[in-house]
Design a protein around this motif. Sequence first.
Motif, PDB file in Angstrom:
ATOM      1  N   ALA A 215      54.267  43.837  45.353  1.00 59.49           N
ATOM      2  CA  ALA A 215      53.622  45.136  45.531  1.00 59.49           C
ATOM      3  C   ALA A 215      52.167  45.158  45.098  1.00 59.49           C
ATOM      4  CB  ALA A 215      54.402  46.204  44.757  1.00 59.49           C
ATOM      5  N   GLY A 216      51.659  44.040  44.637  1.00 53.92           N
ATOM      6  CA  GLY A 216      50.297  44.026  44.114  1.00 53.92           C
ATOM      7  C   GLY A 216      49.210  43.942  45.161  1.00 53.92           C
ATOM      8  N   GLN A 217      49.569  43.609  46.400  1.00 51.76           N
ATOM      9  CA  GLN A 217      48.546  43.484  47.428  1.00 51.76           C
ATOM     10  C   GLN A 217      49.197  43.495  48.813  1.00 51.76           C
ATOM     11  OE1 GLN A 217      46.630  39.652  46.866  1.00 51.76           O
ATOM     12  NE2 GLN A 217      48.426  38.508  47.487  1.00 51.76           N
ATOM     13  N   GLY A 218      48.367  43.525  49.824  1.00 42.96           N
ATOM     14  CA  GLY A 218      48.812  43.333  51.198  1.00 42.96           C
ATOM     15  C   GLY A 218      49.918  44.271  51.643  1.00 42.96           C
ATOM     16  N   MET A 219      50.911  43.696  52.309  1.00 47.80           N
ATOM     17  CA  MET A 219      52.007  44.488  52.866  1.00 47.80           C
ATOM     18  C   MET A 219      52.810  45.179  51.776  1.00 47.80           C
ATOM     19  SD  MET A 219      53.289  42.088  56.057  1.00 47.80           S
ATOM     20  CE  MET A 219      52.947  40.485  55.350  1.00 47.80           C
TER      21      MET A 219
ATOM     22  N   ARG B  63      55.213  60.585  41.292  1.00 47.16           N
ATOM     23  CA  ARG B  63      56.107  59.567  41.835  1.00 47.16           C
ATOM     24  C   ARG B  63      55.565  58.157  41.557  1.00 47.16           C
ATOM     25  NH1 ARG B  63      55.959  63.717  45.418  1.00 47.16           N
ATOM     26  NH2 ARG B  63      54.303  62.814  46.663  1.00 47.16           N
ATOM     27  N   ALA B  64      54.795  58.030  40.507  1.00 44.95           N
ATOM     28  CA  ALA B  64      54.141  56.753  40.223  1.00 44.95           C
ATOM     29  C   ALA B  64      55.133  55.662  39.844  1.00 44.95           C
ATOM     30  CB  ALA B  64      53.114  56.931  39.105  1.00 44.95           C
ATOM     31  N   GLY B  65      56.273  56.034  39.258  1.00 41.87           N
ATOM     32  CA  GLY B  65      57.249  55.024  38.890  1.00 41.87           C
ATOM     33  C   GLY B  65      56.734  54.114  37.803  1.00 41.87           C
ATOM     34  N   MET B  66      56.988  52.806  37.971  1.00 41.54           N
ATOM     35  CA  MET B  66      56.551  51.859  36.959  1.00 41.54           C
ATOM     36  C   MET B  66      56.127  50.554  37.617  1.00 41.54           C
ATOM     37  SD  MET B  66      60.198  50.756  35.219  1.00 41.54           S
ATOM     38  CE  MET B  66      61.296  49.556  35.997  1.00 41.54           C
ATOM     39  N   ALA B  67      55.261  49.831  36.928  1.00 36.74           N
ATOM     40  CA  ALA B  67      54.792  48.530  37.397  1.00 36.74           C
ATOM     41  C   ALA B  67      55.274  47.468  36.422  1.00 36.74           C
ATOM     42  CB  ALA B  67      53.271  48.511  37.493  1.00 36.74           C
ATOM     43  N   ARG B  68      55.769  46.364  36.971  1.00 38.04           N
ATOM     44  CA  ARG B  68      56.265  45.283  36.139  1.00 38.04           C
ATOM     45  C   ARG B  68      55.870  43.930  36.728  1.00 38.04           C
ATOM     46  NH1 ARG B  68      56.621  48.922  33.314  1.00 38.04           N
ATOM     47  NH2 ARG B  68      58.384  49.679  32.063  1.00 38.04           N
ATOM     48  N   ALA B  69      55.636  42.967  35.845  1.00 38.04           N
ATOM     49  CA  ALA B  69      55.382  41.592  36.270  1.00 38.04           C
ATOM     50  C   ALA B  69      56.712  40.885  36.429  1.00 38.04           C
ATOM     51  CB  ALA B  69      54.527  40.863  35.231  1.00 38.04           C
ATOM     52  N   VAL B  70      56.879  40.176  37.538  1.00 39.13           N
ATOM     53  CA  VAL B  70      58.116  39.419  37.745  1.00 39.13           C
ATOM     54  C   VAL B  70      57.841  38.231  38.640  1.00 39.13           C
ATOM     55  CG1 VAL B  70      58.872  40.746  39.775  1.00 39.13           C
ATOM     56  CG2 VAL B  70      60.565  39.592  38.368  1.00 39.13           C
TER      57      VAL B  70
ATOM     58  N   GLN C 161      49.962  47.413  38.754  1.00 47.47           N
ATOM     59  CA  GLN C 161      49.522  48.658  38.117  1.00 47.47           C
ATOM     60  C   GLN C 161      48.503  49.392  38.981  1.00 47.47           C
ATOM     61  OE1 GLN C 161      48.258  46.878  34.416  1.00 47.47           O
ATOM     62  NE2 GLN C 161      50.125  47.537  33.343  1.00 47.47           N
ATOM     63  N   GLU C 162      47.632  48.633  39.648  1.00 44.65           N
ATOM     64  CA  GLU C 162      46.652  49.250  40.545  1.00 44.65           C
ATOM     65  C   GLU C 162      47.344  49.913  41.729  1.00 44.65           C
ATOM     66  OE1 GLU C 162      43.989  46.135  41.605  1.00 44.65           O
ATOM     67  OE2 GLU C 162      43.013  46.073  39.643  1.00 44.65           O
ATOM     68  N   THR C 163      48.418  49.301  42.210  1.00 48.00           N
ATOM     69  CA  THR C 163      49.184  49.913  43.301  1.00 48.00           C
ATOM     70  C   THR C 163      49.763  51.242  42.857  1.00 48.00           C
ATOM     71  OG1 THR C 163      49.747  47.776  44.293  1.00 48.00           O
ATOM     72  CG2 THR C 163      51.208  49.629  44.786  1.00 48.00           C
ATOM     73  N   ILE C 164      50.361  51.257  41.698  1.00 45.42           N
ATOM     74  CA  ILE C 164      50.952  52.490  41.169  1.00 45.42           C
ATOM     75  C   ILE C 164      49.880  53.538  40.907  1.00 45.42           C
ATOM     76  CG2 ILE C 164      52.102  53.488  39.142  1.00 45.42           C
ATOM     77  CD1 ILE C 164      53.986  52.112  41.077  1.00 45.42           C
TER      78      ILE C 164
END
Length: 246
Positions: free
Chosen positions: A13-17, A53-60, A43-46
């Motif tokens: 979710a960090g870039q592109g599609m 409706r921002a939800g949460m950002a996580r590294a995986v 985090q920038e996407t969120i």
Amino acid sequence: MKLSGKIALVTGAGQGMGRAIARLFAEHGAVVVAADLNLEAAQETIAGADPERAGMARAVNVADSGAVRALFDEAVTRYGRIDIVVNSAGIGSFDTLAETPDESWARVIGVNLTGTFHCVREAVRSMAASGTRGSVINLSSTAALNGDGPAHYCASKAGVMGLTRSAAKEVAAQGIRINTIVPGPTNTPMMQGLPSEWEEAILKAVPMGRMGEPEEIARAALFLAGEDSSFMTGQNIAVNGGMAFI
């Protein structure tokens, strides 16, 4: 607001599609869990989504099954269930067949195919446990159809299509739908890194004469995520400007 009240988990979710999908889902009412190897990018996407409706950002790292399970567990603990999973995380490489190191083969297969498997498995587990009639959306590539690309990339993306068909049949009776989007050349950072001669050759092979935009892939994902596609599962949907047919 086609996804109002839904919980959507999007990898890559960090870039592109992946970013375009996460943001469009949020625009349509979903609470989005944005997962990416690059936490700052997620985090920038969120940050670009509606705060409600921002939800949460996580590294995986999707190639790590333990990390994927922890991500899903955290999302379920926080939100109670997951309704939609989009497996957009993927990588490429410019290796020729004869010069492909074992490590490169393992890395591309590990992220694109095994990583997708990890997320599909956890999606099915969590949806079955909560009784959720959910939607899982995998991303493949037109390269899986025409072989235009490095062997490990084409093999990984073809594997995603086979995984979708098998998994969809297995869980259809539970009301869990699993489909694949098969994008053609799309204006993403991965494509922007191609040598210019490769890009020219690719565009000549697209009947519409241009690359797709991430938002065009996102609209296909929105269709598969919602009730408009309620009787569709196990399908591979080409969004590729006429470059190849399924």
